[in-house]
Enzyme design. Structure first.
Site, PDB file in Angstrom:
ATOM      1  N   ASP A  26      -2.260-130.691 -71.682  1.00 34.49           N
ATOM      2  CA  ASP A  26      -2.060-132.002 -72.303  1.00 34.49           C
ATOM      3  C   ASP A  26      -2.106-133.082 -71.227  1.00 34.49           C
ATOM      4  OD1 ASP A  26      -0.576-132.658 -75.304  1.00 34.49           O
ATOM      5  OD2 ASP A  26      -0.749-134.281 -73.838  1.00 34.49           O
ATOM      6  N   TYR A  50     -13.377-142.364 -86.426  1.00 29.53           N
ATOM      7  CA  TYR A  50     -12.577-141.136 -86.239  1.00 29.53           C
ATOM      8  C   TYR A  50     -13.139-140.012 -87.117  1.00 29.53           C
ATOM      9  CZ  TYR A  50      -8.407-138.090 -86.668  1.00 29.53           C
ATOM     10  OH  TYR A  50      -7.537-137.022 -86.705  1.00 29.53           O
ATOM     11  N   LEU A  83      -6.426-129.046 -80.178  1.00 30.13           N
ATOM     12  CA  LEU A  83      -5.761-130.130 -80.917  1.00 30.13           C
ATOM     13  C   LEU A  83      -5.823-131.464 -80.185  1.00 30.13           C
ATOM     14  CD1 LEU A  83      -4.519-127.505 -82.263  1.00 30.13           C
ATOM     15  CD2 LEU A  83      -2.478-128.860 -82.655  1.00 30.13           C
ATOM     16  N   LYS A 110     -14.940-136.605 -85.760  1.00 29.18           N
ATOM     17  CA  LYS A 110     -14.432-135.278 -86.138  1.00 29.18           C
ATOM     18  C   LYS A 110     -15.515-134.487 -86.892  1.00 29.18           C
ATOM     19  CE  LYS A 110      -9.982-135.013 -84.818  1.00 29.18           C
ATOM     20  NZ  LYS A 110      -9.379-133.920 -84.049  1.00 29.18           N
ATOM     21  N   GLY A 150       1.858-132.454 -77.999  1.00 31.41           N
ATOM     22  CA  GLY A 150       1.877-133.480 -79.037  1.00 31.41           C
ATOM     23  C   GLY A 150       2.705-133.019 -80.227  1.00 31.41           C
ATOM     24  N   PHE A 151       2.604-133.771 -81.290  1.00 34.84           N
ATOM     25  CA  PHE A 151       3.399-133.512 -82.500  1.00 34.84           C
ATOM     26  C   PHE A 151       3.103-132.102 -83.050  1.00 34.84           C
ATOM     27  CE2 PHE A 151       2.724-134.283 -87.253  1.00 34.84           C
ATOM     28  CZ  PHE A 151       3.953-133.763 -87.614  1.00 34.84           C
ATOM     29  N   ILE A 152       1.891-131.872 -83.536  1.00 36.37           N
ATOM     30  CA  ILE A 152       1.581-130.563 -84.141  1.00 36.37           C
ATOM     31  C   ILE A 152       1.511-129.490 -83.054  1.00 36.37           C
ATOM     32  CG2 ILE A 152      -0.098-129.253 -85.507  1.00 36.37           C
ATOM     33  CD1 ILE A 152      -0.968-131.864 -86.840  1.00 36.37           C
ATOM     34  N   ALA A 194      -8.974-128.559 -84.627  1.00 34.59           N
ATOM     35  CA  ALA A 194      -8.149-129.388 -85.528  1.00 34.59           C
ATOM     36  C   ALA A 194      -8.970-130.556 -86.053  1.00 34.59           C
ATOM     37  CB  ALA A 194      -6.924-129.909 -84.783  1.00 34.59           C
TER      38      ALA A 194
HETATM   39  P1  NAD Z   1      -0.642-136.195 -81.262  1.00 29.62           P
HETATM   40  O1  NAD Z   1      -1.163-137.497 -80.758  1.00 29.62           O
HETATM   41  O2  NAD Z   1       0.829-136.007 -81.281  1.00 29.62           O
HETATM   42  O3  NAD Z   1      -1.291-134.995 -80.484  1.00 29.62           O
HETATM   43  C1  NAD Z   1      -2.458-135.094 -79.709  1.00 29.62           C
HETATM   44  C2  NAD Z   1      -2.140-134.526 -78.342  1.00 29.62           C
HETATM   45  O4  NAD Z   1      -3.316-134.502 -77.581  1.00 29.62           O
HETATM   46  C3  NAD Z   1      -1.125-135.386 -77.582  1.00 29.62           C
HETATM   47  O5  NAD Z   1      -0.154-134.539 -76.992  1.00 29.62           O
HETATM   48  C4  NAD Z   1      -1.960-136.067 -76.502  1.00 29.62           C
HETATM   49  O6  NAD Z   1      -1.214-136.367 -75.335  1.00 29.62           O
HETATM   50  C5  NAD Z   1      -3.039-135.016 -76.294  1.00 29.62           C
HETATM   51  N1  NAD Z   1      -4.297-135.522 -75.772  1.00 29.62           N
HETATM   52  C6  NAD Z   1      -5.018-136.585 -76.182  1.00 29.62           C
HETATM   53  N2  NAD Z   1      -6.155-136.692 -75.472  1.00 29.62           N
HETATM   54  C7  NAD Z   1      -6.147-135.665 -74.582  1.00 29.62           C
HETATM   55  C8  NAD Z   1      -7.043-135.237 -73.581  1.00 29.62           C
HETATM   56  N3  NAD Z   1      -8.191-135.886 -73.331  1.00 29.62           N
HETATM   57  N4  NAD Z   1      -6.722-134.133 -72.876  1.00 29.62           N
HETATM   58  C9  NAD Z   1      -5.566-133.458 -73.094  1.00 29.62           C
HETATM   59  N5  NAD Z   1      -4.681-133.832 -74.034  1.00 29.62           N
HETATM   60  C10 NAD Z   1      -4.972-134.917 -74.767  1.00 29.62           C
HETATM   61  O7  NAD Z   1      -1.247-135.993 -82.724  1.00 29.62           O
HETATM   62  P2  NAD Z   1      -1.103-134.791 -83.761  1.00 29.62           P
HETATM   63  O8  NAD Z   1      -0.762-135.430 -85.046  1.00 29.62           O
HETATM   64  O9  NAD Z   1      -0.258-133.699 -83.234  1.00 29.62           O
HETATM   65  O10 NAD Z   1      -2.612-134.286 -83.865  1.00 29.62           O
HETATM   66  C11 NAD Z   1      -3.049-133.018 -83.409  1.00 29.62           C
HETATM   67  C12 NAD Z   1      -4.448-132.759 -83.919  1.00 29.62           C
HETATM   68  O11 NAD Z   1      -4.456-132.713 -85.338  1.00 29.62           O
HETATM   69  C13 NAD Z   1      -5.474-133.830 -83.540  1.00 29.62           C
HETATM   70  O12 NAD Z   1      -6.700-133.199 -83.236  1.00 29.62           O
HETATM   71  C14 NAD Z   1      -5.619-134.654 -84.792  1.00 29.62           C
HETATM   72  O13 NAD Z   1      -6.862-135.293 -84.865  1.00 29.62           O
HETATM   73  C15 NAD Z   1      -5.422-133.603 -85.858  1.00 29.62           C
HETATM   74  N6  NAD Z   1      -4.936-134.158 -87.123  1.00 29.62           N
HETATM   75  C16 NAD Z   1      -3.651-134.559 -87.269  1.00 29.62           C
HETATM   76  C17 NAD Z   1      -3.233-135.052 -88.500  1.00 29.62           C
HETATM   77  C18 NAD Z   1      -1.814-135.479 -88.744  1.00 29.62           C
HETATM   78  O14 NAD Z   1      -1.487-135.758 -89.899  1.00 29.62           O
HETATM   79  N7  NAD Z   1      -0.937-135.528 -87.753  1.00 29.62           N
HETATM   80  C19 NAD Z   1      -4.119-135.146 -89.575  1.00 29.62           C
HETATM   81  C20 NAD Z   1      -5.420-134.738 -89.376  1.00 29.62           C
HETATM   82  C21 NAD Z   1      -5.824-134.227 -88.157  1.00 29.62           C
END
Ligand code: NAD
Length: 325
Positions: free
Chosen positions: A31, A150, A76, A154, A10-12, A117
Protein backbone atom coordinates in the site's frame (compact mmCIF):
# COMPACT_ATOMS: atom_id res chain seq x y z
CA UNK A 1 -1.36 -19.92 0.17
CA UNK A 2 0.92 -16.92 0.03
CA UNK A 3 -1.23 -13.98 -1.07
CA UNK A 4 -0.51 -10.38 -2.04
CA UNK A 5 -3.19 -7.79 -1.22
CA UNK A 6 -2.62 -4.50 -3.02
CA UNK A 7 -4.36 -1.59 -1.31
CA UNK A 8 -4.37 -3.86 1.74
CA UNK A 9 -4.27 -1.08 4.32
CA UNK A 10 -7.38 0.55 2.88
CA UNK A 11 -10.98 0.08 3.92
CA UNK A 12 -11.85 -3.22 2.17
CA UNK A 13 -8.21 -4.38 1.89
CA UNK A 14 -7.57 -4.29 5.64
CA UNK A 15 -10.66 -6.41 6.35
CA UNK A 16 -9.61 -8.82 3.60
CA UNK A 17 -6.08 -9.06 5.02
CA UNK A 18 -7.51 -9.95 8.45
CA UNK A 19 -9.80 -12.60 6.96
CA UNK A 20 -7.04 -14.21 4.87
CA UNK A 21 -4.74 -14.39 7.90
CA UNK A 22 -7.57 -15.85 10.01
CA UNK A 23 -8.01 -18.54 7.34
CA UNK A 24 -4.35 -19.54 7.70
CA UNK A 25 -2.86 -17.85 4.63
CA UNK A 26 0.41 -15.93 4.51
CA UNK A 27 -0.29 -12.33 3.45
CA UNK A 28 1.84 -9.58 1.94
CA UNK A 29 0.13 -6.18 2.02
CA UNK A 30 1.30 -3.54 -0.45
CA UNK A 31 0.00 0.00 0.00
CA UNK A 32 1.21 3.52 -0.71
CA UNK A 33 -0.91 4.91 2.19
CA UNK A 34 -2.50 7.50 -0.09
CA UNK A 35 -5.85 6.76 1.58
CA UNK A 36 -4.99 3.61 3.53
CA UNK A 37 -3.73 3.82 7.09
CA UNK A 38 -1.21 1.71 8.95
CA UNK A 39 -3.46 1.60 12.03
CA UNK A 40 -6.19 -0.13 9.99
CA UNK A 41 -3.87 -3.15 10.21
CA UNK A 42 -3.28 -2.86 13.94
CA UNK A 43 -5.22 -6.08 14.65
CA UNK A 44 -2.64 -8.01 12.59
CA UNK A 45 0.44 -5.94 13.45
CA UNK A 46 3.32 -8.26 14.30
CA UNK A 47 1.45 -11.32 12.95
CA UNK A 48 4.09 -13.86 11.92
CA UNK A 49 2.35 -14.61 8.61
CA UNK A 50 1.91 -10.96 7.63
CA UNK A 51 4.32 -8.60 5.85
CA UNK A 52 3.51 -4.94 5.24
CA UNK A 53 5.26 -3.27 2.29
CA UNK A 54 4.99 0.47 1.69
CA UNK A 55 5.04 1.21 -2.03
CA UNK A 56 3.01 1.77 -5.15
CA UNK A 57 1.61 -0.73 -7.64
CA UNK A 58 2.90 1.66 -10.28
CA UNK A 59 6.46 0.90 -9.13
CA UNK A 60 7.20 -2.31 -11.00
CA UNK A 61 10.27 -3.24 -8.97
CA UNK A 62 8.50 -2.93 -5.63
CA UNK A 63 5.45 -4.75 -6.96
CA UNK A 64 7.54 -7.59 -8.43
CA UNK A 65 9.38 -8.06 -5.13
CA UNK A 66 6.10 -8.03 -3.18
CA UNK A 67 4.60 -10.61 -5.55
CA UNK A 68 7.52 -13.03 -5.41
CA UNK A 69 6.46 -16.48 -4.26
CA UNK A 70 2.77 -15.49 -4.17
CA UNK A 71 0.11 -17.94 -5.35
CA UNK A 72 -2.57 -15.26 -5.61
CA UNK A 73 -3.04 -11.49 -5.76
CA UNK A 74 -6.07 -9.50 -4.64
CA UNK A 75 -5.68 -6.25 -6.53
CA UNK A 76 -7.57 -3.57 -4.62
CA UNK A 77 -5.20 -0.60 -4.89
CA UNK A 78 -7.05 2.15 -6.73
CA UNK A 79 -7.95 5.82 -6.76
CA UNK A 80 -11.67 6.13 -6.17
CA UNK A 81 -14.56 8.24 -4.89
CA UNK A 82 -17.05 10.24 -6.93
CA UNK A 83 -15.51 13.55 -5.89
CA UNK A 84 -12.06 12.36 -6.99
CA UNK A 85 -13.33 11.32 -10.41
CA UNK A 86 -14.88 14.74 -10.94
CA UNK A 87 -11.97 16.80 -9.56
CA UNK A 88 -8.91 14.67 -10.35
CA UNK A 89 -9.66 12.69 -13.52
CA UNK A 90 -5.99 12.19 -14.47
CA UNK A 91 -5.16 10.86 -11.02
CA UNK A 92 -8.09 8.44 -11.32
CA UNK A 93 -7.23 7.30 -14.85
CA UNK A 94 -3.49 6.81 -14.21
CA UNK A 95 -4.08 5.37 -10.74
CA UNK A 96 -6.42 2.74 -12.07
CA UNK A 97 -4.83 1.71 -15.35
CA UNK A 98 -1.06 1.66 -14.83
CA UNK A 99 -1.07 -0.39 -11.62
CA UNK A 100 -3.49 -2.97 -12.97
CA UNK A 101 -1.38 -3.46 -16.08
CA UNK A 102 1.69 -4.11 -13.92
CA UNK A 103 -0.20 -6.47 -11.61
CA UNK A 104 -1.51 -8.53 -14.54
CA UNK A 105 1.83 -8.68 -16.39
CA UNK A 106 3.76 -9.74 -13.30
CA UNK A 107 1.10 -12.20 -12.14
CA UNK A 108 1.03 -13.75 -15.61
CA UNK A 109 4.80 -14.34 -15.51
CA UNK A 110 4.35 -16.08 -12.15
CA UNK A 111 0.97 -17.72 -12.99
CA UNK A 112 -0.42 -16.28 -9.76
CA UNK A 113 -4.22 -16.06 -9.56
CA UNK A 114 -5.50 -12.46 -9.76
CA UNK A 115 -8.75 -11.21 -8.27
CA UNK A 116 -9.43 -7.69 -9.50
CA UNK A 117 -11.61 -5.25 -7.51
CA UNK A 118 -14.05 -3.67 -9.93
CA UNK A 119 -17.23 -1.73 -9.32
CA UNK A 120 -20.98 -1.59 -9.87
CA UNK A 121 -20.26 1.71 -11.63
CA UNK A 122 -19.18 -0.15 -14.74
CA UNK A 123 -22.89 -0.88 -15.39
CA UNK A 124 -23.05 2.82 -16.23
CA UNK A 125 -26.47 4.22 -17.04
CA UNK A 126 -28.03 0.80 -17.51
CA UNK A 127 -31.45 0.70 -15.83
CA UNK A 128 -32.30 -2.85 -16.85
CA UNK A 129 -32.40 -4.20 -13.29
CA UNK A 130 -31.00 -6.36 -11.81
CA UNK A 131 -27.53 -6.12 -13.36
CA UNK A 132 -26.19 -9.42 -14.68
CA UNK A 133 -22.43 -9.77 -15.02
CA UNK A 134 -22.15 -10.53 -18.75
CA UNK A 135 -24.93 -8.30 -20.06
CA UNK A 136 -23.80 -6.12 -22.92
CA UNK A 137 -26.15 -3.17 -22.60
CA UNK A 138 -23.88 -0.98 -20.48
CA UNK A 139 -23.87 2.68 -21.47
CA UNK A 140 -21.19 4.90 -20.03
CA UNK A 141 -21.59 8.67 -20.27
CA UNK A 142 -19.70 10.99 -22.58
CA UNK A 143 -15.92 11.24 -22.04
CA UNK A 144 -16.29 15.01 -21.56
CA UNK A 145 -18.10 14.24 -18.28
CA UNK A 146 -15.28 13.38 -15.86
CA UNK A 147 -17.55 11.38 -13.56
CA UNK A 148 -17.41 8.52 -16.06
CA UNK A 149 -13.60 8.19 -16.07
CA UNK A 150 -13.57 5.88 -13.02
CA UNK A 151 -16.09 3.47 -14.55
CA UNK A 152 -14.30 3.64 -17.90
CA UNK A 153 -10.88 2.96 -16.32
CA UNK A 154 -12.26 0.02 -14.32
CA UNK A 155 -13.95 -1.32 -17.46
CA UNK A 156 -10.65 -1.12 -19.34
CA UNK A 157 -8.98 -2.91 -16.41
CA UNK A 158 -11.59 -5.63 -16.75
CA UNK A 159 -10.82 -5.89 -20.49
CA UNK A 160 -7.16 -6.43 -19.57
CA UNK A 161 -8.16 -9.12 -17.06
CA UNK A 162 -10.20 -10.99 -19.68
CA UNK A 163 -7.39 -10.65 -22.23
CA UNK A 164 -4.92 -12.21 -19.78
CA UNK A 165 -7.47 -14.92 -18.95
CA UNK A 166 -7.49 -15.79 -22.67
CA UNK A 167 -3.71 -16.20 -22.46
CA UNK A 168 -4.14 -18.60 -19.53
CA UNK A 169 -3.98 -16.38 -16.44
CA UNK A 170 -6.30 -17.58 -13.68
CA UNK A 171 -8.31 -14.47 -12.81
CA UNK A 172 -11.62 -13.35 -11.32
CA UNK A 173 -13.33 -9.99 -11.06
CA UNK A 174 -15.43 -8.80 -8.14
CA UNK A 175 -17.78 -5.85 -8.69
CA UNK A 176 -18.53 -4.26 -5.34
CA UNK A 177 -21.89 -2.53 -4.83
CA UNK A 178 -21.47 0.30 -2.30
CA UNK A 179 -19.45 -1.45 0.38
CA UNK A 180 -19.61 0.21 3.80
CA UNK A 181 -18.42 -0.49 7.32
CA UNK A 182 -15.72 0.38 9.83
CA UNK A 183 -12.66 2.12 8.33
CA UNK A 184 -14.39 3.57 5.28
CA UNK A 185 -13.34 7.15 4.73
CA UNK A 186 -15.91 9.68 5.90
CA UNK A 187 -14.24 12.56 4.06
CA UNK A 188 -15.89 14.25 1.12
CA UNK A 189 -14.01 11.68 -0.98
CA UNK A 190 -15.42 8.72 0.97
CA UNK A 191 -18.69 6.82 0.98
CA UNK A 192 -22.16 8.16 1.74
CA UNK A 193 -22.74 5.83 4.72
CA UNK A 194 -19.62 6.94 6.58
CA UNK A 195 -20.24 10.59 5.67
CA UNK A 196 -23.79 10.41 7.05
CA UNK A 197 -22.75 8.52 10.20
CA UNK A 198 -20.03 11.00 11.03
CA UNK A 199 -22.42 13.92 10.56
CA UNK A 200 -25.15 12.17 12.58
CA UNK A 201 -22.80 11.51 15.51
CA UNK A 202 -21.81 15.18 15.52
CA UNK A 203 -25.45 16.35 15.23
CA UNK A 204 -24.48 18.05 11.95
CA UNK A 205 -26.70 18.12 8.82
CA UNK A 206 -26.83 14.97 6.67
CA UNK A 207 -26.34 16.28 3.13
CA UNK A 208 -28.33 14.34 0.52
CA UNK A 209 -27.20 15.03 -3.04
CA UNK A 210 -29.91 15.34 -5.72
CA UNK A 211 -33.51 14.48 -4.79
CA UNK A 212 -32.41 11.53 -2.65
CA UNK A 213 -34.69 9.08 -4.48
CA UNK A 214 -31.73 7.32 -6.12
CA UNK A 215 -31.41 3.75 -4.77
CA UNK A 216 -28.32 1.72 -3.94
CA UNK A 217 -27.62 -1.73 -2.47
CA UNK A 218 -25.28 -1.19 0.48
CA UNK A 219 -23.00 -4.12 1.27
CA UNK A 220 -21.46 -4.67 4.67
CA UNK A 221 -17.68 -5.02 4.35
CA UNK A 222 -17.63 -8.40 6.14
CA UNK A 223 -19.91 -9.82 3.44
CA UNK A 224 -17.86 -8.15 0.69
CA UNK A 225 -14.58 -9.72 1.83
CA UNK A 226 -16.10 -13.20 2.25
CA UNK A 227 -17.33 -13.04 -1.34
CA UNK A 228 -13.96 -11.75 -2.50
CA UNK A 229 -12.00 -14.48 -0.74
CA UNK A 230 -14.24 -17.16 -2.27
CA UNK A 231 -12.86 -16.27 -5.72
CA UNK A 232 -9.81 -18.38 -4.79
CA UNK A 233 -11.96 -21.36 -5.86
CA UNK A 234 -10.95 -22.76 -9.26
CA UNK A 235 -14.57 -22.61 -10.51
CA UNK A 236 -14.36 -18.81 -10.19
CA UNK A 237 -11.60 -18.49 -12.79
CA UNK A 238 -12.41 -16.41 -15.85
CA UNK A 239 -15.58 -14.91 -14.33
CA UNK A 240 -16.84 -11.58 -12.98
CA UNK A 241 -19.06 -11.55 -9.88
CA UNK A 242 -21.47 -9.05 -8.45
CA UNK A 243 -20.72 -8.62 -4.74
CA UNK A 244 -23.54 -6.66 -3.17
CA UNK A 245 -26.74 -6.75 -1.25
CA UNK A 246 -30.02 -7.35 -3.06
CA UNK A 247 -32.01 -4.93 -0.89
CA UNK A 248 -32.09 -1.46 -2.45
CA UNK A 249 -32.66 1.61 -0.30
CA UNK A 250 -33.02 5.25 -1.35
CA UNK A 251 -30.51 7.78 -0.08
CA UNK A 252 -33.39 9.61 1.68
CA UNK A 253 -34.32 6.42 3.56
CA UNK A 254 -30.66 5.71 4.30
CA UNK A 255 -30.31 9.13 5.93
CA UNK A 256 -33.43 8.51 8.03
CA UNK A 257 -32.18 5.03 9.06
CA UNK A 258 -28.80 6.41 10.09
CA UNK A 259 -30.49 9.05 12.22
CA UNK A 260 -32.56 6.29 13.86
CA UNK A 261 -29.60 3.96 14.48
CA UNK A 262 -27.42 6.73 15.94
CA UNK A 263 -30.26 8.47 17.84
CA UNK A 264 -29.25 11.70 16.11
CA UNK A 265 -31.33 14.83 15.79
CA UNK A 266 -29.34 16.07 12.76
CA UNK A 267 -31.41 17.75 10.05
CA UNK A 268 -31.46 16.16 6.58
CA UNK A 269 -30.69 18.75 3.91
CA UNK A 270 -30.65 18.50 0.10
CA UNK A 271 -27.88 19.83 -2.12
CA UNK A 272 -27.99 19.82 -5.89
CA UNK A 273 -25.47 17.78 -7.87
CA UNK A 274 -24.45 20.98 -9.56
CA UNK A 275 -23.59 22.59 -6.24
CA UNK A 276 -21.44 19.60 -5.23
CA UNK A 277 -19.94 18.33 -8.48
CA UNK A 278 -20.36 21.22 -10.91
CA UNK A 279 -22.45 21.34 -14.10
CA UNK A 280 -23.22 18.23 -16.17
CA UNK A 281 -22.97 15.62 -13.40
CA UNK A 282 -25.01 12.50 -14.21
CA UNK A 283 -26.07 10.10 -11.46
CA UNK A 284 -27.60 6.65 -11.86
CA UNK A 285 -31.16 6.39 -10.51
CA UNK A 286 -30.83 2.76 -9.35
CA UNK A 287 -28.30 -0.03 -8.99
CA UNK A 288 -29.24 -3.61 -8.15
CA UNK A 289 -27.05 -6.71 -8.55
CA UNK A 290 -28.21 -10.08 -9.78
CA UNK A 291 -26.53 -12.41 -7.28
CA UNK A 292 -27.33 -15.71 -9.01
CA UNK A 293 -23.79 -16.34 -10.23
CA UNK A 294 -22.01 -15.24 -7.07
CA UNK A 295 -24.31 -17.48 -5.05
CA UNK A 296 -23.93 -20.49 -7.36
CA UNK A 297 -20.15 -20.29 -7.87
CA UNK A 298 -18.90 -18.55 -4.71
CA UNK A 299 -21.63 -19.57 -2.26
CA UNK A 300 -22.01 -15.82 -1.65
CA UNK A 301 -25.00 -14.39 0.20
CA UNK A 302 -25.11 -11.02 1.97
CA UNK A 303 -25.67 -11.89 5.64
CA UNK A 304 -25.51 -8.60 7.49
CA UNK A 305 -28.73 -6.59 7.38
CA UNK A 306 -28.42 -2.84 6.92
CA UNK A 307 -29.55 -1.90 10.46
CA UNK A 308 -26.98 -4.27 11.98
CA UNK A 309 -24.19 -3.10 9.64
CA UNK A 310 -24.96 0.55 10.31
CA UNK A 311 -24.93 -0.07 14.07
CA UNK A 312 -21.50 -1.75 13.88
CA UNK A 313 -20.18 1.06 11.68
CA UNK A 314 -21.51 3.77 13.98
CA UNK A 315 -19.93 1.99 16.97
CA UNK A 316 -16.58 2.08 15.21
CA UNK A 317 -16.91 5.75 14.27
CA UNK A 318 -17.68 6.59 17.91
CA UNK A 319 -14.28 5.14 18.85
CA UNK A 320 -12.56 7.23 16.16
CA UNK A 321 -13.77 10.70 17.11
CA UNK A 322 -10.79 13.04 16.91
CA UNK A 323 -8.58 10.54 15.01
CA UNK A 324 -9.03 12.25 11.62
CA UNK A 325 -10.83 9.28 9.98
P1 NAD B 1 -9.63 2.67 -0.14
O1 NAD B 1 -9.27 4.00 -0.71
O2 NAD B 1 -9.83 2.58 1.32
O3 NAD B 1 -8.58 1.58 -0.58
C1 NAD B 1 -7.67 1.73 -1.64
C2 NAD B 1 -6.29 1.43 -1.09
O4 NAD B 1 -5.38 1.46 -2.15
C3 NAD B 1 -5.84 2.48 -0.07
O5 NAD B 1 -5.26 1.81 1.04
C4 NAD B 1 -4.77 3.28 -0.81
O6 NAD B 1 -3.79 3.82 0.05
C5 NAD B 1 -4.24 2.21 -1.76
N1 NAD B 1 -3.63 2.71 -2.97
C6 NAD B 1 -4.10 3.64 -3.84
N2 NAD B 1 -3.26 3.79 -4.87
C7 NAD B 1 -2.23 2.94 -4.66
C8 NAD B 1 -1.05 2.63 -5.37
N3 NAD B 1 -0.75 3.24 -6.53
N4 NAD B 1 -0.23 1.69 -4.87
C9 NAD B 1 -0.50 1.06 -3.69
N5 NAD B 1 -1.61 1.33 -2.98
C10 NAD B 1 -2.46 2.25 -3.46
O7 NAD B 1 -10.94 2.18 -0.91
P2 NAD B 1 -11.77 0.83 -0.80
O8 NAD B 1 -13.18 1.26 -0.69
O9 NAD B 1 -11.21 -0.10 0.20
O10 NAD B 1 -11.58 0.21 -2.26
C11 NAD B 1 -10.86 -0.98 -2.52
C12 NAD B 1 -11.12 -1.42 -3.95
O11 NAD B 1 -12.50 -1.71 -4.13
C13 NAD B 1 -10.78 -0.37 -5.00
O12 NAD B 1 -10.20 -1.01 -6.12
C14 NAD B 1 -12.11 0.22 -5.38
O13 NAD B 1 -12.11 0.75 -6.68
C15 NAD B 1 -13.01 -0.99 -5.24
N6 NAD B 1 -14.40 -0.63 -4.97
C16 NAD B 1 -14.80 -0.17 -3.76
C17 NAD B 1 -16.14 0.13 -3.55
C18 NAD B 1 -16.65 0.60 -2.22
O14 NAD B 1 -17.87 0.69 -2.07
N7 NAD B 1 -15.82 0.87 -1.23
C19 NAD B 1 -17.07 -0.02 -4.57
C20 NAD B 1 -16.63 -0.48 -5.79
C21 NAD B 1 -15.30 -0.80 -5.99
Amino acid sequence: MKILVTGGSGFIGSHLTELLLAQGHEVVTLDDFSTGRQDFLQLVAGHDRHTLVEGSVTDRKVLAAAMNGCDAVFHLAAVLGVKNTVENPLKVIEGNIDGTRHVLELAYERQAKVTFASTSEIYGKNQDLPFREDESNRVLGAPCIHHWCYATAKALDEHMCYAYADKGLPMSIVRFFNAYGPRQSSSQYGGVVSRFIKAALRQEPLEVYGDGNQTRCFTYVGDAVRGTMATLRKEANGLAFNIGSDRPISINDLAAEIKRVTGSSSPIVRRSYEEIHGPGFEDTPARLPDLTRSHQVLGYRPNVLLAEGLTRTAEWFRTQEGSGV
